[in-house]
Design a protein around this motif. Sequence first.
Motif, PDB file in Angstrom:
ATOM      1  N   ILE A 109      49.498  96.775   6.075  1.00 34.96           N
ATOM      2  CA  ILE A 109      50.122  95.739   6.907  1.00 34.96           C
ATOM      3  C   ILE A 109      49.155  94.567   7.004  1.00 34.96           C
ATOM      4  O   ILE A 109      47.975  94.752   7.319  1.00 34.96           O
ATOM      5  N   SER A 110      49.654  93.376   6.764  1.00 33.50           N
ATOM      6  CA  SER A 110      48.843  92.160   6.837  1.00 33.50           C
ATOM      7  C   SER A 110      48.308  91.948   8.252  1.00 33.50           C
ATOM      8  O   SER A 110      49.009  92.215   9.231  1.00 33.50           O
ATOM      9  N   PRO A 111      47.079  91.423   8.364  1.00 35.94           N
ATOM     10  CA  PRO A 111      46.564  91.087   9.688  1.00 35.94           C
ATOM     11  C   PRO A 111      47.392  89.975  10.355  1.00 35.94           C
ATOM     12  O   PRO A 111      47.292  89.759  11.556  1.00 35.94           O
ATOM     13  N   ASP A 112      48.198  89.282   9.557  1.00 34.12           N
ATOM     14  CA  ASP A 112      49.060  88.216  10.087  1.00 34.12           C
ATOM     15  C   ASP A 112      50.426  88.733  10.532  1.00 34.12           C
ATOM     16  O   ASP A 112      51.286  87.943  10.926  1.00 34.12           O
TER      17      ASP A 112
ATOM     18  N   LEU B 211      55.204  91.992   2.357  1.00 39.20           N
ATOM     19  CA  LEU B 211      56.095  93.124   2.080  1.00 39.20           C
ATOM     20  C   LEU B 211      57.480  92.603   1.724  1.00 39.20           C
ATOM     21  O   LEU B 211      57.954  91.640   2.324  1.00 39.20           O
ATOM     22  N   ASP B 212      58.113  93.266   0.755  1.00 40.12           N
ATOM     23  CA  ASP B 212      59.478  92.860   0.435  1.00 40.12           C
ATOM     24  C   ASP B 212      60.378  93.252   1.605  1.00 40.12           C
ATOM     25  O   ASP B 212      60.060  94.139   2.398  1.00 40.12           O
ATOM     26  N   LYS B 213      61.510  92.561   1.701  1.00 37.87           N
ATOM     27  CA  LYS B 213      62.391  92.725   2.859  1.00 37.87           C
ATOM     28  C   LYS B 213      62.901  94.154   3.017  1.00 37.87           C
ATOM     29  O   LYS B 213      62.999  94.665   4.136  1.00 37.87           O
ATOM     30  N   ALA B 214      63.194  94.835   1.918  1.00 35.60           N
ATOM     31  CA  ALA B 214      63.696  96.212   2.000  1.00 35.60           C
ATOM     32  C   ALA B 214      62.651  97.147   2.597  1.00 35.60           C
ATOM     33  O   ALA B 214      62.962  97.971   3.464  1.00 35.60           O
TER      34      ALA B 214
ATOM     35  N   ARG C  63      68.088  94.290  19.418  1.00 35.95           N
ATOM     36  CA  ARG C  63      68.423  93.892  18.043  1.00 35.95           C
ATOM     37  C   ARG C  63      67.135  93.643  17.271  1.00 35.95           C
ATOM     38  O   ARG C  63      66.230  92.996  17.769  1.00 35.95           O
ATOM     39  N   LEU C  64      67.092  94.171  16.050  1.00 38.65           N
ATOM     40  CA  LEU C  64      65.923  94.051  15.189  1.00 38.65           C
ATOM     41  C   LEU C  64      66.199  93.023  14.100  1.00 38.65           C
ATOM     42  O   LEU C  64      67.261  93.048  13.476  1.00 38.65           O
ATOM     43  N   HIS C  65      65.225  92.144  13.870  1.00 36.90           N
ATOM     44  CA  HIS C  65      65.345  91.101  12.851  1.00 36.90           C
ATOM     45  C   HIS C  65      64.069  91.072  12.009  1.00 36.90           C
ATOM     46  O   HIS C  65      62.983  91.289  12.526  1.00 36.90           O
ATOM     47  N   ILE C  66      64.215  90.794  10.725  1.00 45.01           N
ATOM     48  CA  ILE C  66      63.070  90.608   9.834  1.00 45.01           C
ATOM     49  C   ILE C  66      62.961  89.111   9.568  1.00 45.01           C
ATOM     50  O   ILE C  66      63.923  88.474   9.143  1.00 45.01           O
ATOM     51  N   ALA C  67      61.773  88.575   9.832  1.00 46.42           N
ATOM     52  CA  ALA C  67      61.544  87.132   9.622  1.00 46.42           C
ATOM     53  C   ALA C  67      61.266  86.846   8.167  1.00 46.42           C
ATOM     54  O   ALA C  67      60.778  87.667   7.445  1.00 46.42           O
TER      55      ALA C  67
END
Length: 141
Positions: free
Chosen positions: A76-79, A108-111, A137-141
């Motif tokens: 996981i990125s520190p960002d 990371l790719d969205k999937a 609700r969960l969202h991927i930025a």
Amino acid sequence: MSKPEKIIYKATATSTGGRDGRSKSSDGIIDLALAVPTEMGGKGGATNPEQLFASGYSACFLGALKFVAGKEKVQISPDASVKAEVGIGEIPGGFGIDVDLTVSLPGLDKAKAQELVEKAHHVCPYSNATRNNVDVRLHIA
């Protein structure tokens, strides 16, 4: 409802004055004024329970993501970040909250990000505490 078999850590805070008051942790690290937001007819100018809940949930959820990723040997990125938006509104007989979590997992790719977010949602104590009671609700930025 699942209850922890063993409590590892317990935080304690005491609030006085309600939404226009003060909240202090038992160790003194948190000692802050509380105020009703202007959107709710208050004077604003200090934090409120929804901001505190959003801060706690976002930090906890990112911790759960790191835990899940570590188990799967995913870096996981520190960002990486989690933005929690916590709303409050009337429900029959009182008030309820509403939550949007927006997760940013750079690199990371969205999937894969979606997979980790779903798993973290089952690990995170805040998610477990709100499940079947609060719309999250969960969202991927």
